[in-house]
Enzyme design. Structure first.
Site, short mmCIF file in Angstrom:
data_model
loop_
_atom_site.label_atom_id
_atom_site.label_comp_id
_atom_site.label_asym_id
_atom_site.label_seq_id
_atom_site.Cartn_x
_atom_site.Cartn_y
_atom_site.Cartn_z
N VAL A 64 0.81 -1.23 0.00
CA VAL A 64 0.00 0.00 0.00
C VAL A 64 0.84 1.28 0.00
CG1 VAL A 64 -2.09 -0.99 1.03
CG2 VAL A 64 -0.29 -0.08 2.53
N TYR A 155 2.58 3.46 16.54
CA TYR A 155 1.27 2.90 16.17
C TYR A 155 0.15 3.87 16.55
CZ TYR A 155 -2.43 -0.68 15.84
OH TYR A 155 -3.56 -1.40 15.51
P1 NAP Z 1 -2.68 -8.99 10.66
O1 NAP Z 1 -3.31 -10.29 11.08
O2 NAP Z 1 -1.25 -8.75 10.94
O3 NAP Z 1 -2.99 -8.78 9.10
C1 NAP Z 1 -2.53 -7.63 8.43
C2 NAP Z 1 -2.42 -7.93 6.95
O4 NAP Z 1 -1.93 -6.74 6.30
C3 NAP Z 1 -1.41 -9.05 6.65
O5 NAP Z 1 -1.92 -9.93 5.68
C4 NAP Z 1 -0.21 -8.27 6.11
O6 NAP Z 1 0.59 -8.99 5.20
C5 NAP Z 1 -0.88 -7.11 5.41
N1 NAP Z 1 0.04 -6.00 5.19
C6 NAP Z 1 1.02 -5.54 6.02
N2 NAP Z 1 1.69 -4.55 5.44
C7 NAP Z 1 1.14 -4.35 4.21
C8 NAP Z 1 1.41 -3.47 3.14
N3 NAP Z 1 2.42 -2.58 3.20
N4 NAP Z 1 0.66 -3.54 2.01
C9 NAP Z 1 -0.34 -4.45 1.92
N5 NAP Z 1 -0.65 -5.32 2.91
C10 NAP Z 1 0.09 -5.27 4.04
O7 NAP Z 1 -3.44 -7.76 11.34
P2 NAP Z 1 -4.94 -7.64 11.93
O8 NAP Z 1 -4.88 -7.90 13.38
O9 NAP Z 1 -5.88 -8.36 11.06
O10 NAP Z 1 -5.13 -6.06 11.78
C11 NAP Z 1 -5.76 -5.47 10.64
C12 NAP Z 1 -5.94 -3.99 10.91
O11 NAP Z 1 -6.70 -3.81 12.11
C13 NAP Z 1 -4.62 -3.23 11.12
O12 NAP Z 1 -4.71 -1.96 10.55
C14 NAP Z 1 -4.54 -3.14 12.64
O13 NAP Z 1 -3.76 -2.06 13.06
C15 NAP Z 1 -6.00 -2.97 12.99
N6 NAP Z 1 -6.31 -3.33 14.38
C16 NAP Z 1 -6.15 -4.61 14.83
C17 NAP Z 1 -6.48 -4.90 16.16
C18 NAP Z 1 -6.35 -6.28 16.72
O14 NAP Z 1 -6.62 -6.44 17.92
N7 NAP Z 1 -5.99 -7.29 15.96
C19 NAP Z 1 -6.94 -3.88 17.00
C20 NAP Z 1 -7.08 -2.60 16.50
C21 NAP Z 1 -6.78 -2.34 15.18
P3 NAP Z 1 1.85 -9.90 5.74
O15 NAP Z 1 1.23 -10.96 6.59
O16 NAP Z 1 2.46 -10.42 4.48
O17 NAP Z 1 2.74 -8.97 6.51
#
Ligand code: NAP
Length: 247
Positions: A64, A155
């Site tokens: 992205v 973050y």
């Molecule tokens: P996740 O399991 O780590 O998944 C994130 C995905 O984004 C992964 O597939 C990753 O690919 C991909 N990604 C990372 N960098 C990227 C880039 N530069 N371009 C395109 N894709 C990229 O995270 P998640 O927990 O599902 O979180 C998703 C969103 O929710 C994030 O924005 C996070 O900050 C937010 N969030 C999560 C939580 C929580 O409790 N989990 C809470 C609040 C907010 P790779 O695996 O190849 O790195």
């Protein structure tokens, strides 16, 4: 009820976690989900999972933060379907550490992917949405962007920035019938939270009034509502999905 029949929805970081769940649920509601993520194998298996459920998804491998790559993929999607209805800016990373010791490279990586990536995808999709005078953009922020957190200065700044970007873009785009909202998840069970130490997990659970972690489907459910016509009078908002963690 399929609330998003025929809509074209781009979801970044959607090969797994919250992004995948959003893509899966958008497709369950009749949308064509366009998955964007870094790893081709992971993108392919996400598409296959949605396909196996009898729903529609396609995918692209892209970072992205690469504005040229994003612009050319969005152009290809628009050429193929003649429109882009929904953008979910979900791709995000953490690189935690105390501010005193934080490497500049860790600051830059988190701000670049989380905040600049959201800006780039919003800017590149806006040319199509502004022209068609319709669209929905949903940015995945975090409760940490609202309250801050020790050890997560990069973050928190990126997610606070996303909330401010959401309000500014909502104001810029409202006259063209484009709504922009943010979702602030609390503590959701994904690979991102699986890597936290048990002590941190226990402390969070003690502070959450509903006493449990959220699921990826909890976040996806709100996304479906915000993307649907039922949310037609909601823009510029940040809505928490956090079990009451912050109130
Ligand atoms: P996740 O399991 O780590 O998944 C994130 C995905 O984004 C992964 O597939 C990753 O690919 C991909 N990604 C990372 N960098 C990227 C880039 N530069 N371009 C395109 N894709 C990229 O995270 P998640 O927990 O599902 O979180 C998703 C969103 O929710 C994030 O924005 C996070 O900050 C937010 N969030 C999560 C939580 C929580 O409790 N989990 C809470 C609040 C907010 P790779 O695996 O190849 O790195």
């Amino acid at each position: 009820m399929r609330r998003l029949e025929g809509k074209v929805a781009i979801i970044t970081g959607a090969a797994r976690g919250i992004g995948y769940s959003i893509a899966e649920m958008l497709s369950e509601h009749g949308a064509i989900s366009v998955i964007i993520d870094l790893d081709q194998g992971a993108v392919n298996s996400a598409i296959k999972q949605i396909d196996d459920q009898g729903n529609r998804a396609i995918g692209f491998t892209a970072d992205v933060t690469n504005s040229q790559e994003i612009a050319s993929i969005f152009k290809e999607i628009h050429n193929e379907f003649g429109k882009i209805d929904i953008l979910i800016n979900n791709a995000g990373i953490t690189k935690d550490g105390l501010l005193m010791k934080m490497k500049e490279s860790d600051w830059d990586a988190v701000i670049n992917i989380n905040l600049k990536g959201t800006f780039i995808c919003t800017q590149k999709v806006s040319r199509y949405m502004l022209k068609s005078r319709s669209g929905v953009i949903i940015n995945i922020a975090s409760v940490i962007g609202l309250i801050g957190n020790a050890g997560q200065a990069n973050y928190a700044a990126s997610k606070g920035g996303i909330i401010a970007l959401t309000k500014s873009s909502a104001k810029e785009f409202a006259s063209r019938n484009i709504r922009v909202n943010a979702i602030a998840p609390g503590f959701i069970k994904t690979e991102m939270t699986d890597k936290l130490p048990q002590e941190v997990i226990d402390n969070y659970l003690a502070a959450i009034p509903l006493s449990c972690m959220g699921t990826v489907r909890d976040v996806a459910n709100l996304c479906i509502f915000l993307a649907s016509e039922e949310a037609g009078y909601i823009t510029g908002q940040t809505i928490q999905v956090d079990g009451g963690l912050i109130m």
